[in-house]
Design an enzyme around this catalytic site. Structure first.
Site, PDB file in Angstrom:
ATOM      1  N   LEU A  44       5.583 -21.651  29.128  1.00  0.00           N
ATOM      2  CA  LEU A  44       6.380 -21.275  27.963  1.00  0.00           C
ATOM      3  C   LEU A  44       7.875 -21.326  28.300  1.00  0.00           C
ATOM      4  CD1 LEU A  44       6.716 -20.071  25.096  1.00  0.00           C
ATOM      5  CD2 LEU A  44       6.446 -17.811  26.121  1.00  0.00           C
ATOM      6  N   ASP A  81       2.075 -22.470  36.141  1.00  0.00           N
ATOM      7  CA  ASP A  81       1.263 -22.440  34.936  1.00  0.00           C
ATOM      8  C   ASP A  81       0.980 -23.911  34.594  1.00  0.00           C
ATOM      9  OD1 ASP A  81       0.287 -22.326  32.385  1.00  0.00           O
ATOM     10  OD2 ASP A  81       2.076 -21.381  31.512  1.00  0.00           O
ATOM     11  N   ASN A 118       0.567 -22.506  22.851  1.00  0.00           N
ATOM     12  CA  ASN A 118       0.742 -21.188  23.478  1.00  0.00           C
ATOM     13  C   ASN A 118      -0.276 -20.204  22.933  1.00  0.00           C
ATOM     14  OD1 ASN A 118       2.121 -18.305  23.552  1.00  0.00           O
ATOM     15  ND2 ASN A 118       2.901 -19.548  25.246  1.00  0.00           N
ATOM     16  N   SER A 119      -0.769 -19.349  23.835  1.00  0.00           N
ATOM     17  CA  SER A 119      -1.867 -18.433  23.498  1.00  0.00           C
ATOM     18  C   SER A 119      -1.516 -17.461  22.374  1.00  0.00           C
ATOM     19  CB  SER A 119      -2.242 -17.622  24.730  1.00  0.00           C
ATOM     20  OG  SER A 119      -2.515 -18.495  25.783  1.00  0.00           O
ATOM     21  N   HIS A 186      -6.804 -13.546  30.109  1.00  0.00           N
ATOM     22  CA  HIS A 186      -5.660 -13.394  29.208  1.00  0.00           C
ATOM     23  C   HIS A 186      -6.058 -12.640  27.941  1.00  0.00           C
ATOM     24  CE1 HIS A 186      -1.643 -13.780  28.192  1.00  0.00           C
ATOM     25  NE2 HIS A 186      -1.558 -15.038  27.783  1.00  0.00           N
TER      26      HIS A 186
HETATM   27  C1  SPV Z   1       3.210 -18.816  30.050  1.00  0.00           C
HETATM   28  O1  SPV Z   1       4.021 -18.034  30.528  1.00  0.00           O
HETATM   29  O2  SPV Z   1       3.502 -19.960  29.708  1.00  0.00           O
HETATM   30  C2  SPV Z   1       1.837 -18.397  29.843  1.00  0.00           C
HETATM   31  C3  SPV Z   1       1.581 -17.017  29.540  1.00  0.00           C
HETATM   32  O3  SPV Z   1       0.980 -19.222  29.840  1.00  0.00           O
HETATM   33  S1  SPV Z   1       1.526 -16.883  27.868  1.00  0.00           S
HETATM   34  O4  SPV Z   1       2.738 -17.318  27.302  1.00  0.00           O
HETATM   35  O5  SPV Z   1       1.220 -15.506  27.652  1.00  0.00           O
HETATM   36  O6  SPV Z   1       0.424 -17.726  27.393  1.00  0.00           O
HETATM   37 MG    MG Z   2       1.640 -21.084  29.542  1.00  0.00          MG
END
Ligand code: SPV
Ligand code: MG
Length: 540
Positions: A44, A81, A118-119, A186
């Protein structure tokens, strides 16, 4: 310890460990300096810092480039990641190989489909990867690694996609079986419910990593009690920098000035420190040809110039013009052309008459009642590093300065051995040098040392004439400062001294003063006849 080994040791330490997000070389350095034992290469944050979405819009090699800067700039391990592994098993194999080559300690892959989202964005509608396919990817990655300690963290998005605990456990078990070194579980809800449920069932089958971005209010002690191995603070460096950038931009736009922002933001020198400029400067000394950019110059120009009569009623002699150019301006130009930028002129008589452009001025208010050293003392704080000391009424050819400033002896003076001086008309600063140039004619690579400068010598007893230049390296400047301190401490009124007297004192105190011999190529302007010579000096 290898970075891979350090990361594996964190996963297996039996204690709760923390890693913090970074998204480029600079933020990685900041995270490391702050004391974190590891870094999260957040997808991210890295994509956001590139100005694109967290949807695999940046190619995997573009991400790899960023990771290389991060790894080069830090000693602590980085967990990348790796999204979905950027493709199938084959892409995963290549990714692992490349990460190893670039010093990245570990990679986390998630069980979604390329290109991922993104989650925290519509997670429930995101399809999960086929379990077997994902296990094949983990196996391929493990088989590709050449360093036994390289870690693969398998992340299940079961809770994110709305599949719940059972699916999460099923997937985690399969990934563990496939060889994953840890499971990342997660969750996107604001309570730690998912993670608590998972940990209670999972126990200590293998290390578990969590990302409490959404359940941030959960006390860290709960994660400890649950037996979590590692917490990822996933995006907080990026977010705080966004806030800082927005505030600064807004402030500067509104105020149309930097006045009130300057003290609220880190100074430019903090950037240089983070960039490691100190190390660069060390190596510069070893590898770059010597330049004079760091050298300073002090030009003593306090005197009125009695021999000029009325000409100096309104201006000091250093400001007398030949062909429209003040004498001292010519000296300054030569310094500039030789690479000396930091020039201080010590004024005395009619300081307001000096208009030489971007130089610094200090004034010796006592110029009438002091000697040259009195003027030097006015610029005493300038003796804090390599410095050329000269006169505002002396001009030299550029090569003279170029050679002089290359000298590495603590002190070097320039001596003209041409003996062409108009000794009859005025007093001459005769220099005695050993070996004498006359004796050593034809011998090469000799180093010459000053014995003394003495106006009372005669031409026969002298080796040449001192041209009014004293070059001090860092060490020389330090010794000169100490010599002045000592003399003053002993109650000597050094302010009355001439520069030759000070140089002689340095010699007497046992520090060698090197001599750079020249043949003519310089001029000191002491009277009207010299003004004519100055015209010819620049006419040829
Ligand atoms: C990231 O930091 O890119 C992650 C965590 O994968 S999250 O954004 O919570 O998916
Ligand atoms: Mg990520």
């Amino acid at each position: 310890m290898k970075k891979t080994t350090a990361f594996k040791a964190m996963l297996d330490s039996g204690e709760l460990e923390f890693i913090l997000e970074a998204h480029n070389g600079l933020s990685a350095k900041i995270v490391e300096e702050s004391g974190f034992k590891g870094i999260w290469g957040s997808g991210l944050s890295i994509s956001a810092a590139m100005g694109v979405r967290d949807n695999n819009e940046a190619s995997w090699t573009q991400v790899l480039e960023v990771l290389e800067f991060m790894a080069d700039n830090t000693q602590v391990p980085i967990l990348l990641d790796g999204d979905t592994g950027y493709g199938n098993f084959n892409n995963m194999r290549r990714l692992v190989t490349k990460l190893e080559q670039r010093g990245v300690a570990a990679v986390c892959i998630e069980d979604k489909i390329f290109p991922k989202t993104n989650s925290f964005i519509k997670g429930e509608s995101q399809p999960l990867a086929d379990v077997d396919e994902f296990c094949g990817k983990i196996k391929a990655g493990k088989d590709a690694q050449s360093d036994d300690d390289f870690c693969i963290v398998a992340r299940t998005e079961s809770f994110i996609a709305g599949w719940g605990l059972e699916e999460a456990l099923k997937r985690a078990s399969a990934y563990h079986e496939a060889g994953a070194d840890a499971i990342l579980c997660h969750s996107k809800i604001s309570k730690p419910t998912d993670v608590v449920a998972f940990m209670r069932e999972w126990g200590d089958r293998c290390p578990v990593v969590i990302v409490p971005t959404m359940y941030y209010s959960t006390p860290t002690s709960l994660f400890e009690d649950l037996g979590v191995s590692m917490v990822i603070w996933a995006n907080h460096v990026l977010r705080s920098s966004i806030g800082a950038m927005q505030q600064t931009a807004k402030h500067i736009l509104e105020h149309r000035s930097l006045l009130h922002i300057e003290d609220r933001i880190p100074p430019v020198k903090e950037i240089f420190r983070l960039q490691g400029m100190a190390e660069y400067k060390e190596w510069e000394k070893a590898y770059l040809p010597k330049t004079n950019l760091q050298a300073k110059a002090i030009l003593l120009a306090a005197s009125k110039g009695m021999a000029f009569g009325e000409l100096t009623d309104d201006m000091p002699k250093a400001m007398l013009k030949v062909e429209g150019q003040p004498i001292v301006k010519r000296a300054v130009t030569t310094l500039r052309e030789t690479g000396v930028r930091d020039i201080t002129i010590v004024t005395g008589y009619k300081p307001e008459a000096f208009t030489v452009g971007t130089v610094k001025y200090v004034n010796n208010a006592d110029w009438k009642d002091t000697g040259e050293v009195g003027s030097l003392l006015a610029a005493r704080d300038r003796l804090d590093g390599a410095v050329l000391i000269g006169y505002g009424d002396v001009v030299v050819r550029n090569y003279v300065l170029e050679n002089l400033l290359r000298s590495e002896a603590p002190f070097t003076v320039v001596v003209d051995y041409s003996m062409s001086k108009q000794g009859l008309r005025k007093s001459v600063d005769w220099a005695q040098v050993t070996p004498d140039r006359a004796e050593s004619a034809g011998l090469k690579d000799l180093s010459y040392e000053l014995k003394c400068i003495d106006t009372s010598l005669n031409q026969g007893a002298a080796s040449g004439e001192w041209c009014g230049l004293l070059w001090c390296t860092d060490e020389g400047a330090r010794i000169l400062s100490e010599t002045l301190d000592k003399l003053e401490g002993a109650g000597v009124d050094v302010a009355q001294w001439s520069l030759p007297e000070l140089i002689n004192a340095v010699v007497e105190s046992g520090t060698a003063v090197a001599v750079e011999y020249i043949h003519e190529s310089w001029l000191d302007v002491d009277d009207v006849l010299d003004l004519g010579d100055l015209y010819s000096f620049y006419a040829v």
